[in-house]
Scaffold this motif. Structure first.
Motif, mmCIF file in Angstrom:
data_model
loop_
_atom_site.group_PDB
_atom_site.id
_atom_site.type_symbol
_atom_site.label_atom_id
_atom_site.label_comp_id
_atom_site.label_asym_id
_atom_site.label_seq_id
_atom_site.Cartn_x
_atom_site.Cartn_y
_atom_site.Cartn_z
ATOM 1 N N UNK A 228 0.816 -1.215 0.000
ATOM 2 C CA UNK A 228 0.000 0.000 0.000
ATOM 3 C C UNK A 228 0.850 1.266 0.000
ATOM 4 N N UNK A 229 2.168 1.114 0.118
ATOM 5 C CA UNK A 229 3.064 2.263 0.018
ATOM 6 C C UNK A 229 3.389 2.952 1.326
ATOM 7 N N UNK A 230 3.193 2.293 2.471
ATOM 8 C CA UNK A 230 3.525 2.913 3.750
ATOM 9 C C UNK A 230 5.023 3.066 3.909
ATOM 10 N N UNK A 231 5.431 4.165 4.508
ATOM 11 C CA UNK A 231 6.819 4.382 4.877
ATOM 12 C C UNK A 231 7.033 3.878 6.308
ATOM 13 N N UNK A 232 8.271 4.000 6.793
ATOM 14 C CA UNK A 232 8.627 3.346 8.056
ATOM 15 C C UNK A 232 7.735 3.732 9.234
ATOM 16 N N UNK A 233 7.603 5.023 9.519
ATOM 17 C CA UNK A 233 6.865 5.435 10.708
ATOM 18 C C UNK A 233 5.380 5.109 10.595
ATOM 19 N N UNK A 234 4.797 5.389 9.444
ATOM 20 C CA UNK A 234 3.399 5.047 9.248
ATOM 21 C C UNK A 234 3.176 3.547 9.302
ATOM 22 N N UNK A 235 4.109 2.805 8.738
ATOM 23 C CA UNK A 235 4.071 1.340 8.775
ATOM 24 C C UNK A 235 4.059 0.838 10.219
ATOM 25 N N UNK A 236 5.012 1.316 11.018
ATOM 26 C CA UNK A 236 5.153 0.827 12.388
ATOM 27 C C UNK A 236 4.000 1.285 13.280
ATOM 28 N N UNK A 237 3.538 2.524 13.108
ATOM 29 C CA UNK A 237 2.435 3.022 13.922
ATOM 30 C C UNK A 237 1.133 2.319 13.610
ATOM 31 N N UNK A 238 0.839 2.130 12.326
ATOM 32 C CA UNK A 238 -0.385 1.436 11.927
ATOM 33 C C UNK A 238 -0.343 -0.022 12.361
ATOM 34 N N UNK A 239 0.802 -0.656 12.177
ATOM 35 C CA UNK A 239 0.966 -2.056 12.572
ATOM 36 C C UNK A 239 0.828 -2.215 14.087
ATOM 37 N N UNK A 240 1.385 -1.280 14.849
ATOM 38 C CA UNK A 240 1.329 -1.374 16.315
ATOM 39 C C UNK A 240 -0.109 -1.357 16.821
ATOM 40 N N UNK A 241 -0.897 -0.386 16.378
ATOM 41 C CA UNK A 241 -2.288 -0.308 16.814
ATOM 42 C C UNK A 241 -3.095 -1.495 16.304
ATOM 43 N N UNK A 242 -2.832 -1.891 15.062
ATOM 44 C CA UNK A 242 -3.565 -3.013 14.485
ATOM 45 C C UNK A 242 -3.418 -4.264 15.353
ATOM 46 N N UNK A 243 -2.172 -4.623 15.682
ATOM 47 C CA UNK A 243 -1.960 -5.873 16.396
ATOM 48 C C UNK A 243 -2.297 -5.773 17.880
ATOM 49 N N UNK A 244 -2.211 -4.592 18.473
ATOM 50 C CA UNK A 244 -2.665 -4.475 19.861
ATOM 51 C C UNK A 244 -4.163 -4.772 19.944
ATOM 52 N N UNK A 245 -4.925 -4.209 19.014
ATOM 53 C CA UNK A 245 -6.377 -4.419 19.018
ATOM 54 C C UNK A 245 -6.719 -5.864 18.649
ATOM 55 N N UNK A 246 -6.099 -6.376 17.592
ATOM 56 C CA UNK A 246 -6.433 -7.723 17.116
ATOM 57 C C UNK A 246 -5.973 -8.789 18.107
ATOM 58 N N UNK A 247 -4.738 -8.691 18.603
ATOM 59 C CA UNK A 247 -4.242 -9.714 19.527
ATOM 60 C C UNK A 247 -5.025 -9.720 20.836
ATOM 61 N N UNK A 248 -5.418 -8.546 21.319
ATOM 62 C CA UNK A 248 -6.230 -8.497 22.535
ATOM 63 C C UNK A 248 -7.589 -9.147 22.304
ATOM 64 N N UNK A 249 -8.162 -8.926 21.122
ATOM 65 C CA UNK A 249 -9.468 -9.519 20.819
ATOM 66 C C UNK A 249 -9.393 -11.027 20.670
#
Length: 255
Positions: free
Chosen positions: A171-192
Motif C-alpha cells: 500500500x506504500x507505507x513508509x517506516x513510521x506510518x508502517x510501524x504506527x499502523x501495525x502497532x495499533x492493528x496488532x494491539x487491538x487484534x491480539x487483545x481480541x
C-alpha cells in the motif's frame, strides 16, 4: 511445559526479545519467534503461550509509535480481519499441528511472492518520503483479501505479522506510518483473540506462568529495535521485512 530445560528456556527468552525488536523495528521478523516457540513447545499450545508475549510487545510499540497510525486503513481492515479470526477459530477446532504449519507456511511464501512481483511491476516511492504516514496506493479488494488472510493466520499461528506487513508495504507505507499502523492493528487484534484462545484451551494457568517468566525479555528487544529503526533506510527496511517473511514461511514448511 513442565519439562522445559534451561536451554529451551533460553531459546524462548531470546525469541521473546526478538518479539520486542520486531514490534519496534522490523514487523514480520517475529515469525522466527513463532518458529522457536513451536520448536520448543507443542505447536498448537505454543500459540497460546506466545500471544501474551506479543501483546506486551504491541503495548510497547504503541507507546513509541502511537501518533503515526493511519486510522482509515485500520478501519478498512478490521471487518475483514474479524472474518478471518472466526475462520481461523473454526480451523483450529479440527486442524492438527502439521496442517497449521503447512497452511501458514504456504500462505506466507505465496504472499511474499505476490509482493515481490508487485514491487517489480510498479515504481517504488521516493526514498526521501520516510516520514509519510499514509499509503500511496491501496484498494478495498486488496484490503479485504489481506485482512481475511491476516485474521486467519494470526488466529491459527500468531503469524498475521508477515501478511499485514506485506499489505502495508504494497500500500506504500513508509517506516513510521508502517510501524504506527501495525502497532495499533496488532494491539487491538491480539487483545481480541484472547477470549478465543482461552475458549480453545490455548491459554491457561500454566501458559500464563511461563509468560510471566518471559515477558520481561520483550523490553530490551523493543529498546534495541527503537534504537536501530532510524538507521535502517527504506529500501533495506522493505527487503528485511520480505526476507523475514520468506524465512518464516520456509521454517514452517520444513519443520
Amino acid at each position: 511445559m513442565d519439562t522445559i530445560t534451561l536451554w529451551q528456556l533460553a531459546a524462548l527468552a531470546a525469541a521473546s526479545t526478538l518479539v520486542g525488536f520486531s514490534k519496534t523495528a522490523v514487523s514480520g521478523a517475529n515469525t522466527i519467534s513463532l518458529a522457536v516457540f513451536a520448536a520448543v513447545l507443542p505447536a498448537r499450545e505454543s500459540t497460546g503461550v506466545l500471544l501474551p508475549i506479543l501483546i506486551a510487545g504491541d503495548i510497547l510499540a504503541v507507546l513509541v509509535y502511537r501518533r503515526h497510525a493511519h486510522w482509515p486503513t485500520l478501519l478498512k481492515l478490521f471487518p475483514a480481519v474479524a472474518v478471518g479470526v472466526v475462520a481461523g477459530t473454526v480451523f483450529m477446532l479440527w486442524a492438527d499441528d502439521a496442517a497449521v504449519r503447512t497452511s501458514i507456511g504456504a500462505i506466507l511464501l505465496f504472499m511474499a511472492g505476490v509482493t515481490i512481483w508487485r514491487r517489480r511491476a510498479r515504481p517504488e516511492p521516493a526514498p526521501e518520503q520516510d516520514d509519510e504516514d499514509g499509503p500511496t496506493r491501496g484498494g478495498r479488494l486488496k484490503a479485504r483479501s489481506y485482512g481475511v488472510l491476516g485474521g486467519f493466520t494470526t488466529m491459527v499461528a500468531n503469524a498475521g505479522g508477515p501478511v499485514m506487513s506485506l499489505y502495508l508495504l504494497s500500500a506504500g507505507f513508509r517506516k513510521l506510518g508502517f510501524l504506527g499502523t501495525s502497532a495499533w492493528f496488532f494491539l487491538i487484534v491480539n487483545t481480541s483473540k484472547v477470549p478465543f484462545s482461552v475458549g480453545l484451551g490455548l491459554i491457561d494457568a500454566r501458559s500464563l506462568l511461563l509468560d510471566a517468566a518471559l515477558v520481561l525479555f520483550v523490553i530490551p528487544g523493543a529498546y534495541l529495535g527503537r534504537a536501530c529503526v532510524g538507521r535502517i533506510n527504506q529500501k533495506l527496511f522493505d527487503r528485511i521485512v520480505i526476507g523475514a517473511t520468506v524465512l518464516g514461511g520456509l521454517q514452517l514448511l520444513v519443520r
